[in-house]
Design a protein around this motif. Sequence first.
Motif, PDB file in Angstrom:
ATOM      1  N   VAL A 203       0.669  -1.218   0.029  1.00  0.00           N
ATOM      2  CA  VAL A 203       0.165  -0.159   0.172  1.00  0.00           C
ATOM      3  C   VAL A 203       0.821   1.171  -0.059  1.00  0.00           C
ATOM      4  O   VAL A 203       1.465   1.424   0.753  1.00  0.00           O
ATOM      5  CB  VAL A 203      -0.794   0.028   1.197  1.00  0.00           C
ATOM      6  N   THR A 204       0.692   1.986  -1.072  1.00  0.00           N
ATOM      7  CA  THR A 204       1.892   3.233  -1.280  1.00  0.00           C
ATOM      8  C   THR A 204       0.638   4.225  -0.993  1.00  0.00           C
ATOM      9  O   THR A 204      -0.304   4.481  -1.634  1.00  0.00           O
ATOM     10  CB  THR A 204       2.365   3.317  -2.676  1.00  0.00           C
ATOM     11  N   ILE A 205       1.146   5.068  -0.071  1.00  0.00           N
ATOM     12  CA  ILE A 205       0.196   6.452   0.278  1.00  0.00           C
ATOM     13  C   ILE A 205       1.038   7.543  -0.285  1.00  0.00           C
ATOM     14  O   ILE A 205       2.441   7.835   0.277  1.00  0.00           O
ATOM     15  CB  ILE A 205       0.014   6.415   1.701  1.00  0.00           C
ATOM     16  N   THR A 206       1.016   8.475  -1.128  1.00  0.00           N
ATOM     17  CA  THR A 206       1.715   9.568  -1.672  1.00  0.00           C
ATOM     18  C   THR A 206       1.010  10.748  -1.923  1.00  0.00           C
ATOM     19  O   THR A 206      -0.336  10.683  -2.349  1.00  0.00           O
ATOM     20  CB  THR A 206       2.530   9.049  -2.768  1.00  0.00           C
ATOM     21  N   HIS A 207       1.680  11.882  -2.201  1.00  0.00           N
ATOM     22  CA  HIS A 207       1.021  13.048  -2.976  1.00  0.00           C
ATOM     23  C   HIS A 207       1.354  12.893  -4.422  1.00  0.00           C
ATOM     24  O   HIS A 207       0.706  13.911  -5.001  1.00  0.00           O
ATOM     25  CB  HIS A 207       1.431  14.265  -2.285  1.00  0.00           C
ATOM     26  N   ASP A 208       2.119  12.139  -4.880  1.00  0.00           N
ATOM     27  CA  ASP A 208       2.832  12.116  -6.373  1.00  0.00           C
ATOM     28  C   ASP A 208       1.653  11.170  -7.232  1.00  0.00           C
ATOM     29  O   ASP A 208       1.622  10.159  -6.894  1.00  0.00           O
ATOM     30  CB  ASP A 208       4.136  11.509  -6.205  1.00  0.00           C
ATOM     31  N   PRO A 209       0.894  11.756  -8.108  1.00  0.00           N
ATOM     32  CA  PRO A 209       0.067  10.891  -8.929  1.00  0.00           C
ATOM     33  C   PRO A 209       0.658   9.983  -9.718  1.00  0.00           C
ATOM     34  O   PRO A 209       0.092   8.674  -9.851  1.00  0.00           O
ATOM     35  CB  PRO A 209      -0.750  11.746  -9.776  1.00  0.00           C
ATOM     36  N   ALA A 210       1.855  10.109 -10.231  1.00  0.00           N
ATOM     37  CA  ALA A 210       2.742   9.118 -11.034  1.00  0.00           C
ATOM     38  C   ALA A 210       3.081   8.126 -10.225  1.00  0.00           C
ATOM     39  O   ALA A 210       2.894   6.771 -10.684  1.00  0.00           O
ATOM     40  CB  ALA A 210       3.957   9.889 -11.401  1.00  0.00           C
ATOM     41  N   ILE A 211       3.248   7.991  -8.812  1.00  0.00           N
ATOM     42  CA  ILE A 211       3.703   7.038  -7.928  1.00  0.00           C
ATOM     43  C   ILE A 211       2.458   6.339  -7.763  1.00  0.00           C
ATOM     44  O   ILE A 211       2.471   4.741  -7.827  1.00  0.00           O
ATOM     45  CB  ILE A 211       4.245   7.511  -6.802  1.00  0.00           C
ATOM     46  N   ALA A 212       1.205   6.758  -7.615  1.00  0.00           N
ATOM     47  CA  ALA A 212       0.305   6.039  -7.402  1.00  0.00           C
ATOM     48  C   ALA A 212      -0.516   5.371  -8.564  1.00  0.00           C
ATOM     49  O   ALA A 212      -0.932   4.167  -8.380  1.00  0.00           O
ATOM     50  CB  ALA A 212      -0.994   7.154  -6.799  1.00  0.00           C
ATOM     51  N   ALA A 213      -0.259   6.101  -9.618  1.00  0.00           N
ATOM     52  CA  ALA A 213      -0.682   5.501 -10.937  1.00  0.00           C
ATOM     53  C   ALA A 213       0.074   3.780 -11.432  1.00  0.00           C
ATOM     54  O   ALA A 213      -0.544   3.148 -11.986  1.00  0.00           O
ATOM     55  CB  ALA A 213      -0.259   6.301 -12.203  1.00  0.00           C
ATOM     56  N   ARG A 214       1.105   3.717 -10.658  1.00  0.00           N
ATOM     57  CA  ARG A 214       1.997   2.412 -10.611  1.00  0.00           C
ATOM     58  C   ARG A 214       1.182   1.211 -10.234  1.00  0.00           C
ATOM     59  O   ARG A 214       1.358   0.330 -10.438  1.00  0.00           O
ATOM     60  CB  ARG A 214       3.310   2.558 -10.383  1.00  0.00           C
ATOM     61  N   ALA A 215       0.257   1.546  -9.364  1.00  0.00           N
ATOM     62  CA  ALA A 215      -0.448   0.516  -8.606  1.00  0.00           C
ATOM     63  C   ALA A 215      -1.445  -0.266  -9.379  1.00  0.00           C
ATOM     64  O   ALA A 215      -2.168   0.311 -10.336  1.00  0.00           O
ATOM     65  CB  ALA A 215      -1.169   1.003  -6.973  1.00  0.00           C
ATOM     66  N   ASP A 216      -1.940  -1.462  -9.021  1.00  0.00           N
ATOM     67  CA  ASP A 216      -3.174  -2.137  -9.622  1.00  0.00           C
ATOM     68  C   ASP A 216      -4.345  -1.535  -9.387  1.00  0.00           C
ATOM     69  O   ASP A 216      -5.294  -1.648 -10.054  1.00  0.00           O
ATOM     70  CB  ASP A 216      -2.989  -3.678  -9.272  1.00  0.00           C
ATOM     71  N   HIS A 217      -4.554  -1.047  -7.942  1.00  0.00           N
ATOM     72  CA  HIS A 217      -5.823  -0.396  -7.804  1.00  0.00           C
ATOM     73  C   HIS A 217      -5.575   1.012  -7.235  1.00  0.00           C
ATOM     74  O   HIS A 217      -4.653   1.143  -6.188  1.00  0.00           O
ATOM     75  CB  HIS A 217      -6.529  -1.230  -6.620  1.00  0.00           C
ATOM     76  N   ARG A 218      -6.023   2.133  -7.623  1.00  0.00           N
ATOM     77  CA  ARG A 218      -5.751   3.502  -7.235  1.00  0.00           C
ATOM     78  C   ARG A 218      -7.140   4.043  -6.544  1.00  0.00           C
ATOM     79  O   ARG A 218      -8.206   3.835  -6.893  1.00  0.00           O
ATOM     80  CB  ARG A 218      -5.322   4.027  -8.449  1.00  0.00           C
ATOM     81  N   PHE A 219      -6.545   5.028  -5.550  1.00  0.00           N
ATOM     82  CA  PHE A 219      -7.559   5.593  -4.908  1.00  0.00           C
ATOM     83  C   PHE A 219      -7.011   7.181  -4.929  1.00  0.00           C
ATOM     84  O   PHE A 219      -5.870   7.320  -4.740  1.00  0.00           O
ATOM     85  CB  PHE A 219      -7.641   5.002  -3.309  1.00  0.00           C
ATOM     86  N   ARG A 220      -8.111   8.007  -4.708  1.00  0.00           N
ATOM     87  CA  ARG A 220      -7.969   9.404  -4.194  1.00  0.00           C
ATOM     88  C   ARG A 220      -8.422   9.764  -2.745  1.00  0.00           C
ATOM     89  O   ARG A 220      -9.637   9.433  -2.552  1.00  0.00           O
ATOM     90  CB  ARG A 220      -8.498  10.376  -5.179  1.00  0.00           C
ATOM     91  N   LEU A 221      -7.600  10.263  -1.990  1.00  0.00           N
ATOM     92  CA  LEU A 221      -7.908  10.611  -0.489  1.00  0.00           C
ATOM     93  C   LEU A 221      -8.050  12.184  -0.567  1.00  0.00           C
ATOM     94  O   LEU A 221      -7.207  12.973  -0.735  1.00  0.00           O
ATOM     95  CB  LEU A 221      -7.075  10.338   0.517  1.00  0.00           C
ATOM     96  N   ASP A 222      -9.615  12.678  -0.418  1.00  0.00           N
ATOM     97  CA  ASP A 222      -9.700  13.940  -0.460  1.00  0.00           C
ATOM     98  C   ASP A 222     -10.632  14.405   0.637  1.00  0.00           C
ATOM     99  O   ASP A 222     -11.792  13.983   0.670  1.00  0.00           O
ATOM    100  CB  ASP A 222     -10.534  14.271  -1.904  1.00  0.00           C
ATOM    101  N   ALA A 223     -10.114  15.292   1.445  1.00  0.00           N
ATOM    102  CA  ALA A 223     -10.944  15.669   2.738  1.00  0.00           C
ATOM    103  C   ALA A 223     -11.564  14.496   3.518  1.00  0.00           C
ATOM    104  O   ALA A 223     -12.609  14.559   3.954  1.00  0.00           O
ATOM    105  CB  ALA A 223     -12.179  16.679   2.227  1.00  0.00           C
ATOM    106  N   GLY A 224     -10.746  13.679   3.508  1.00  0.00           N
ATOM    107  CA  GLY A 224     -10.974  12.348   4.503  1.00  0.00           C
ATOM    108  C   GLY A 224     -12.009  11.257   3.953  1.00  0.00           C
ATOM    109  O   GLY A 224     -12.237  10.312   4.312  1.00  0.00           O
ATOM    110  N   ARG A 225     -12.346  11.541   2.410  1.00  0.00           N
ATOM    111  CA  ARG A 225     -13.075  10.293   1.915  1.00  0.00           C
ATOM    112  C   ARG A 225     -12.254   9.924   1.085  1.00  0.00           C
ATOM    113  O   ARG A 225     -11.418  10.306   0.114  1.00  0.00           O
ATOM    114  CB  ARG A 225     -14.339  11.244   1.048  1.00  0.00           C
TER     115      ARG A 225
END
Length: 236
Positions: A203-225
């Motif tokens: 589980v990679t938690i990052t501010h960098d979209p390019a790093i998150a995009a490498r994952a098989d399953h991707r999520f955005r955390l925005d204002a706690g959601r």
Amino acid sequence: MTEAPLIELAGVARAARLPDDSVLTILSRVDLTVRAGDHLGIVGRSGSGKSTLLNILGLLDRPTAGTMRWCGEPIERISARRAARIRGRDIGFVFQQFNLLPDRTARENVAAPLLYGTAGEFRRRNALAAEVLERLGLGHRIDAQPKNLSGGEQQRVAIARALVRRPRVILADEPTGALDIDTGRAVMDLLQQAAQEFGTALVTITHDPAIAARADHRFRLDAGRLVPEAQGSAVR
């Protein structure tokens, strides 16, 4: 019989009471499932709740609402003492700032978690640490202290330390944040390869979209959601 997910969050919330007695909601109605071998990427800005989510996933904190299960067991049945044992045995942490012991060699840093392992792990700690460092391309640097290692080498030592007990889950908190782009890309390659080799969920938690995009399953955390990203879509 299907094996239970490693981690399940359903409707999880985390709130904190402020000095003026108001309530700050940090996470709200988070649903997330982590299974063996998964690679999840979670992207979010500073203040979005990333650290709080990481702490909950790593059994360092507990939800104030919703349900959480570890390997099918409700988290409320797991004592703080047992949670500490699970963290030491089954969860590997990789941090942005490496958190290496400055006066210890690479091998000693990697062997540190084995000081609290089984009797066999304790006896073989130096050999096990050297083996993981060798796999990550640092066999020639096992006796070097952090001050004599590059940023990329220090991060690889941190990854080796997270892997040495063959954890079931690796939680990577901004693992490339302190690295340049090329070194960060190389470190992520190593982290993913190592997780695949060890059969570990990542589980990679990052501010960098390019790093998150490498994952098989991707999520955005925005204002706690936590919002799933469509498979194959770009993470912006």
